[in-house]
Design a protein around this motif. Structure first.
Motif, PDB file in Angstrom:
ATOM      1  N   ALA A 209      25.775  27.858 -39.368  1.00 39.26           N
ATOM      2  CA  ALA A 209      24.793  28.252 -40.382  1.00 39.26           C
ATOM      3  C   ALA A 209      23.749  27.157 -40.564  1.00 39.26           C
ATOM      4  CB  ALA A 209      25.500  28.538 -41.707  1.00 39.26           C
ATOM      5  N   CYS A 210      24.198  25.912 -40.554  1.00 40.30           N
ATOM      6  CA  CYS A 210      23.284  24.772 -40.651  1.00 40.30           C
ATOM      7  C   CYS A 210      22.321  24.752 -39.462  1.00 40.30           C
ATOM      8  CB  CYS A 210      24.098  23.481 -40.725  1.00 40.30           C
ATOM      9  SG  CYS A 210      23.120  21.978 -40.964  1.00 40.30           S
ATOM     10  N   VAL A 215      16.935  25.294 -37.214  1.00 43.03           N
ATOM     11  CA  VAL A 215      16.073  25.754 -36.122  1.00 43.03           C
ATOM     12  C   VAL A 215      15.044  26.774 -36.606  1.00 43.03           C
ATOM     13  CG1 VAL A 215      16.035  26.949 -33.895  1.00 43.03           C
ATOM     14  CG2 VAL A 215      17.843  25.305 -34.387  1.00 43.03           C
ATOM     15  N   TYR A 216      15.450  27.681 -37.473  1.00 45.43           N
ATOM     16  CA  TYR A 216      14.578  28.793 -37.832  1.00 45.43           C
ATOM     17  C   TYR A 216      14.184  28.855 -39.308  1.00 45.43           C
ATOM     18  CZ  TYR A 216      16.262  30.355 -33.294  1.00 45.43           C
ATOM     19  OH  TYR A 216      16.576  30.424 -31.968  1.00 45.43           O
ATOM     20  N   GLY A 217      14.687  27.920 -40.125  1.00 48.01           N
ATOM     21  CA  GLY A 217      14.436  28.019 -41.552  1.00 48.01           C
ATOM     22  C   GLY A 217      13.815  26.786 -42.165  1.00 48.01           C
ATOM     23  N   ARG A 218      14.197  26.505 -43.400  1.00 45.01           N
ATOM     24  CA  ARG A 218      13.632  25.429 -44.204  1.00 45.01           C
ATOM     25  C   ARG A 218      13.957  24.049 -43.625  1.00 45.01           C
ATOM     26  NH1 ARG A 218      10.665  22.833 -46.887  1.00 45.01           N
ATOM     27  NH2 ARG A 218      10.647  22.471 -49.123  1.00 45.01           N
ATOM     28  N   GLY A 219      14.994  23.954 -42.835  1.00 49.66           N
ATOM     29  CA  GLY A 219      15.420  22.665 -42.310  1.00 49.66           C
ATOM     30  C   GLY A 219      14.395  21.950 -41.463  1.00 49.66           C
ATOM     31  N   SER A 243      18.476  16.686 -35.863  1.00 49.22           N
ATOM     32  CA  SER A 243      19.473  17.416 -35.079  1.00 49.22           C
ATOM     33  C   SER A 243      20.733  17.628 -35.907  1.00 49.22           C
ATOM     34  CB  SER A 243      19.845  16.661 -33.790  1.00 49.22           C
ATOM     35  OG  SER A 243      18.794  16.702 -32.847  1.00 49.22           O
ATOM     36  N   VAL A 244      21.354  18.788 -35.741  1.00 51.19           N
ATOM     37  CA  VAL A 244      22.622  19.050 -36.404  1.00 51.19           C
ATOM     38  C   VAL A 244      23.678  18.162 -35.769  1.00 51.19           C
ATOM     39  CG1 VAL A 244      24.403  20.781 -36.872  1.00 51.19           C
ATOM     40  CG2 VAL A 244      21.981  21.409 -36.970  1.00 51.19           C
ATOM     41  N   PHE A 245      24.374  17.403 -36.604  1.00 52.37           N
ATOM     42  CA  PHE A 245      25.358  16.441 -36.131  1.00 52.37           C
ATOM     43  C   PHE A 245      26.745  17.074 -36.209  1.00 52.37           C
ATOM     44  CE2 PHE A 245      28.082  12.627 -36.866  1.00 52.37           C
ATOM     45  CZ  PHE A 245      27.840  12.006 -35.658  1.00 52.37           C
TER      46      PHE A 245
END
Length: 402
Positions: A209-210, A215-219, A243-245
Motif C-alpha cells: 500500500a505504501c 508511486v501514484y499518490g501523495r507520496g 524509495s519504499v524501504f
C-alpha cells in the motif's frame, strides 16, 4: 555479482535477473524519472539524470523501440527547435496484482502508468488458501481471455501482497483462527507456480500500500515519510530517499507492532488499539453484521454512530505512534490511508493533527500529517507495482541491503 559497461556507465548486475524486460541502470533511471515527473523532453531528462544528451537520446530510442516509451506532440518554446515530450507507454508493461486480506482478496491488471484495466474481488469471513489460489487462477484466466497476443507478451509478472505472518495476528479464541493458522506452512510461490510460470514478487500488504501511495499518490511530494494503512489490522511502511524501504526480510515499517498501552495499563500493540477490527467488534456487540464495513467500503453512513468513538480512539493512537516513529527517523511527514470512505480518512487525519498539537514533543520536530490518496485499492495496486519495479524502475534503497 558481475560488472559490465553500458552507455559509458559501470553497472552491477545481480545474478538471477534474467527474465525478459530487466533493464540496465541508466534505462531504469530514465524510466523512473518519467514515472515520477510525468512526460519530459529529452533535454530535461538529461539534466535530471546527469547524463549527456547523446547518451539519453540513444537510450530513449532503444526504449521507444521496445515500446516502453511514446512521444507527444512537439511544443515550441521561445527559441530553438520544438521540444518533444517523452512519456511512459501505458501498453509497454502490464502487471498482475493480488491482495490477500483478512476479509477480502482483490485481483487486478495494471498498466505501466498505474491505470487499473481489470479488477475483481472476493469477500470471506477468513481466507482459505485453496479458495484464494482458485480465485487467482480463475481470475487470471478471465483476464487473459480478454487480452491480445501482444498484450499477453507485455505481462511482466504477478505481485502478491499479504499480511506478514498472517497466522500470528488472529485471536486464538476467534472461530476463524484455525483458518488463519492454515497459512503457516503455505509455499505461495510454489502454489502459484503450479498454474503460472510468470515471475512472482511477494510483498507485505501494508508495504505494498505504501508503494502504491509513493508511486501514484501523495507520496511523490516527500523524500522521507512514514505511512500508516488501516485495514482490518493497521500496518505501515517507510520511505527513505524517495524509495519504499523493505528491509532485510521485507517487513520494514511493521508499524502495527508499535507498542501501545491498554485501558488498564496492559502492554498492547498498535494493531490492538487502532485497527478496523475494533469497529467490527463493536458492531458484533450490538448485534450488527461486521460485514457491513466491507460490503459498502465507501459508505459507512449506516454505522456512523459506532464509527465516531472509533475515530476518536484511533486518532489518539496514531498521533502517539506518529511521534514514536519520528523519534527514530526524522520523517518530514506521516501519511495516513485505509480501507474506508474518503470522508472518514479526512476526519481521521484532522483529528490526528489536533492530537499531535497537544502531545509532549520535547526533542522532536513534529511531522506533517497528510492524507493518502489511493484508498482501499492501495494494497492490490502496490502488489502489481512489485514486478514492474523489480524489472524496470530504479530502487535507490537497493544498495543498502546488497
Amino acid at each position: 555479482m558481475v560488472s559490465g559497461m553500458d552507455d559509458g556507465v559501470v553497472r552491477s548486475i545481480s545474478t538471477g535477473l534474467s527474465q525478459k524486460g530487466v533493464r540496465n541502470h541508466n534505462e531504469r533511471l530514465l524510466l523512473s524519472l518519467l514515472q515520477r515527473h510525468g512526460e519530459l523532453p529529452g533535454s530535461d531528462l538529461a539534466r535530471l539524470a546527469g547524463l549527456s544528451p547523446p547518451t539519453v537520446s540513444a537510450i530513449l530510442k532503444r526504449l521507444e523501440k521496445d515500446h516502453l516509451l511514446s512521444r507527444g506532440a512537439p511544443t515550441r518554446g521561445k527559441v530553438g527547435k520544438p521540444s518533444v515530450p517523452i512519456r511512459l507507454a501505458p501498453d509497454g508493461v502490464l502487471s498482475i496484482g493480488l491482495k490477500i486480506g483478512r476479509r477480502s482478496a482483490d485481483l487486478l491488471l495494471m498498466d505501466f502508468t498505474g491505470v487499473v484495466r481489470q479488477q475483481m474481488q472476493m469477500t470471506y469471513t477468513a481466507p482459505v488458501p485453496q479458495d484464494i489460489f482458485g480465485f487467482l487462477a480463475d481470475g487470471m484466466a478471465t483476464i487473459f481471455d480478454g487480452l491480445s497476443a501482444a498484450e499477453m507478451d507485455r505481462i511482466c509478472g504477478i505481485g502478491i501482497a499479504a499480511p506478514f505472518e498472517m497466522w500470528n495476528w488472529q485471536d486464538a479464541s476467534d472461530p476463524t483462527a484455525k483458518t488463519f493458522m492454515s497459512w503457516k506452512d503455505i509455499d505461495m510461490r510454489g502454489a502459484v507456480g503450479r498454474f503460472s510460470d510468470l515471475p512472482i514478487a511477494m510483498m507485505n500488504d501494508a508495504t505494498a500500500a505504501c508503494q502504491a501511495e509513493h508511486v501514484y499518490g501523495r507520496g511523490k511530494a516527500f523524500c522521507d515519510y512514514a505511512y500508516f494503512f488501516l485495514g482490518a489490522f493497521v500496518g505501515g511502511g517507510v520511505v527513505l530517499n524517495h524509495s519504499v524501504f523493505e528491509g532485510r526480510q521485507g517487513n520494514a515499517g511493521a508499524l502495527g507492532a508499535l507498542r501501545s498501552i491498554g485501558p488498564n495499563g496492559e502492554s498492547k500493540q498498535l494493531i490492538d488499539t487502532a485497527s478496523i477490527h475494533l469497529l467490527e467488534r463493536r458492531l458484533r456487540e450490538v448485534d450488527l453484521d461486521p460485514a457491513l464495513i466491507w460490503q459498502s467500503p465507501q459508505d459507512w453512513t449506516p454505522i456512523a454512530r459506532y464509527v465516531e468513538p472509533w475515530l476518536g480512539q484511533t486518532a489518539q493512537e496514531l498521533a502517539k505512534a506518529s511521534l514514536s516513529v519520528c523519534s527514530v527517523i526524522d520523517f518530514e511527514a506521516v501519511l495516513i490511508d485505509g480501507a474506508f470512505p474518503a470522508e472518514i480518512r479526512t476526519a481521521l487525519v484532522e483529528r490526528v493533527r489536533r492530537y499531535i498539537a497537544t502531545q509532549d514533543k520535547r526533542g522532536l520536530i513534529p511531522p506533517r500529517i497528510e492524507a493518502g490518496t489511493i484508498g482501499g485499492n492501495a494494497r492490490a495496486i502496490g502488489a502489481a507495482c512489485g514486478p514492474i519495479f523489480s524489472q524496470y524502475l530504479l530502487d535507490t534503497n537497493t544498495g543498502l541491503w546488497a
